[in-house]
Design a protein around this motif. Structure first.
Motif, PDB file in Angstrom:
ATOM      1  N   MET A   1      39.250  41.230  40.183  1.00 17.77           N
ATOM      2  CA  MET A   1      39.102  39.839  40.576  1.00 17.77           C
ATOM      3  C   MET A   1      37.653  39.417  40.418  1.00 17.77           C
ATOM      4  O   MET A   1      36.748  40.140  40.817  1.00 17.77           O
ATOM      5  CB  MET A   1      39.536  39.664  42.036  1.00 17.77           C
TER       6      MET A   1
ATOM      7  N   GLN B   1      34.765  37.657  41.737  1.00 15.28           N
ATOM      8  CA  GLN B   1      34.370  37.073  43.011  1.00 15.28           C
ATOM      9  C   GLN B   1      33.547  35.807  42.816  1.00 15.28           C
ATOM     10  O   GLN B   1      33.597  34.881  43.648  1.00 15.28           O
ATOM     11  CB  GLN B   1      33.585  38.096  43.830  1.00 15.28           C
TER      12      GLN B   1
ATOM     13  N   GLY C   1      51.651  40.349  44.566  1.00 21.52           N
ATOM     14  CA  GLY C   1      50.296  40.229  44.031  1.00 21.52           C
ATOM     15  C   GLY C   1      49.978  41.203  42.924  1.00 21.52           C
ATOM     16  O   GLY C   1      48.870  41.178  42.374  1.00 21.52           O
TER      17      GLY C   1
ATOM     18  N   THR D   1      47.326  42.477  38.030  1.00 16.42           N
ATOM     19  CA  THR D   1      46.063  42.160  38.694  1.00 16.42           C
ATOM     20  C   THR D   1      45.473  43.403  39.355  1.00 16.42           C
ATOM     21  O   THR D   1      45.382  43.500  40.570  1.00 16.42           O
ATOM     22  CB  THR D   1      46.272  41.052  39.746  1.00 16.42           C
TER      23      THR D   1
ATOM     24  N   PHE E   1      46.539  45.632  47.140  1.00 16.96           N
ATOM     25  CA  PHE E   1      46.830  44.241  46.793  1.00 16.96           C
ATOM     26  C   PHE E   1      47.895  43.698  47.734  1.00 16.96           C
ATOM     27  O   PHE E   1      48.601  44.458  48.396  1.00 16.96           O
ATOM     28  CB  PHE E   1      47.303  44.132  45.345  1.00 16.96           C
TER      29      PHE E   1
ATOM     30  N   SER F   1      45.876  38.308  48.002  1.00 16.30           N
ATOM     31  CA  SER F   1      44.930  38.619  46.919  1.00 16.30           C
ATOM     32  C   SER F   1      45.429  38.027  45.604  1.00 16.30           C
ATOM     33  O   SER F   1      44.643  37.564  44.780  1.00 16.30           O
ATOM     34  CB  SER F   1      44.740  40.133  46.794  1.00 16.30           C
TER      35      SER F   1
ATOM     36  N   VAL G   1      44.671  34.235  45.765  1.00 15.06           N
ATOM     37  CA  VAL G   1      43.232  33.993  45.558  1.00 15.06           C
ATOM     38  C   VAL G   1      42.882  34.102  44.071  1.00 15.06           C
ATOM     39  O   VAL G   1      42.150  33.280  43.516  1.00 15.06           O
ATOM     40  CB  VAL G   1      42.379  34.965  46.393  1.00 15.06           C
ATOM     41  N   GLU G   2      43.421  35.120  43.420  1.00 14.91           N
ATOM     42  CA  GLU G   2      43.182  35.286  41.983  1.00 14.91           C
ATOM     43  C   GLU G   2      43.773  34.114  41.201  1.00 14.91           C
ATOM     44  O   GLU G   2      43.134  33.562  40.299  1.00 14.91           O
ATOM     45  CB  GLU G   2      43.786  36.602  41.515  1.00 14.91           C
TER      46      GLU G   2
ATOM     47  N   SER H   1      49.912  36.988  55.100  1.00 11.71           N
ATOM     48  CA  SER H   1      48.568  37.127  54.514  1.00 11.71           C
ATOM     49  C   SER H   1      48.164  35.850  53.794  1.00 11.71           C
ATOM     50  O   SER H   1      46.980  35.493  53.766  1.00 11.71           O
ATOM     51  CB  SER H   1      48.525  38.321  53.556  1.00 11.71           C
TER      52      SER H   1
END
Length: 280
Positions: free
Chosen positions: A1, A3, A109, A123, A201, A205, A208-209, A232
């Motif tokens: 990922m 950031q 995810g 991912t 994961f 997550s 977010v990605e 989550s």
């Protein structure tokens, strides 16, 4: 990922205050307001228990008439910023919605597809170790009616047809974890299902990605989910000035809840209709 992309997304996230990001917000009120803001939003939807009614087995779920039309219209109204967020694999999602193919985050995810016609990508999610998977799969032999689902990145033990086996299943999983204390796995309790996946994961997550990529980047996410595995994602919505709704229960941190998947489908249809009316 990446950031840096995540941080930049958070800095650019819409700061509209006409729809609160916390507190109890009537879903119908939100639909009316969101209809005027769909070009600024990303619609993120869990599948089982949220869009679709639960069934005795994972293979028995079905897509009600009109839902695919609603999703495609939302996809158009959001310029492609609609995605399904599921514990199912992308291949399984496509089988359920065939011949339609939607953007999606699959495998809790582990997998992602940015658009309906793009290639799926993993991912950074390693597959579960084979010997560990073999030992977990053997738990299905505890009782007739326990259904084993191998998702590649995770393993699910469904006991809707054998509810009496719930305690035995979780005890068996605990014994394996005690025997392998360093195994990087996470147990996800669900509605008549015990799922075991790699701990690196989760749905959050993956979301977010997803939100670092166009057309999702810079938009306000609206997420609807029903189960423990969706919590989550509920938890990160305030970070994006987003809104979350739960289904069937009042989950912590959501704006409000729907009673059942039918209510979600009707709400999404209204969202499209209100958007059309606002454009007249």
């Amino acid at each position: 990922m990446n950031q840096d992309l995540v941080d930049q997304y958070l800095a650019e996230a819409p700061l509209r205050q006409d729809i609160p990001s916390s507190g109890k917000v009537p879903p119908n009120l939100v639909a009316s307001e969101l209809a005027r803001q769909l070009d600024e939003c990303a619609i993120l939807l869990d599948i089982d228990g949220t869009l679709l009614d639960l069934a005795p087995t994972p293979r028995e779920v079905w897509v009600p008439p009109g839902l695919a039309i609603t999703l495609n219209r939302l996809l158009l109204k959001t310029s492609g910023a609609l995605a399904l967020v599921s514990g199912r694999s992308l291949n399984d999602i496509d089988l359920i919605f065939a011949p339609e193919q939607f953007p999606a985050v699959g495998g809790h995810g582990a997998e992602m597809r940015i658009s309906g016609d793009s290639e799926a990508v993993a991912t950074h999610a390693p597959p579960m170790e084979k010997e560990l998977k073999r030992r977990l799969a053997a738990i299905a032999k505890l009782s007739p009616g326990i259904l084993l689902e191998d998702k590649g990145y995770s393993l699910a033990l469904h006991y809707r047809l054998a509810p009496h086996a719930e305690k035995a299943i979780y005890e068996a999983v605990s014994l394996i974890r005690a025997d392998l204390p360093n195994a990087p796995i996470e147990v996800l309790p669900g509605k008549c299902v015990c799922e075991i996946k790699h701990s690196g994961f989760n749905k959050a997550s993956g979301v977010v990605e997803l939100m670092t990529h166009q057309p999702f980047r810079g938009r306000r996410p609206i997420f609807i989910g029903d189960d423990v595995t969706d919590e989550s994602v509920f938890a990160i919505m305030p970070d994006f000035n987003g809104l979350a709704f739960s289904v069937g229960r009042r989950a912590q941190g959501v704006a409000n809840h729907f009673d059942e998947p039918r209510d979600v489908r009707e709400w999404l249809a209204r969202l499209v209709e209100d958007k059309a009316a606002a454009g007249r």
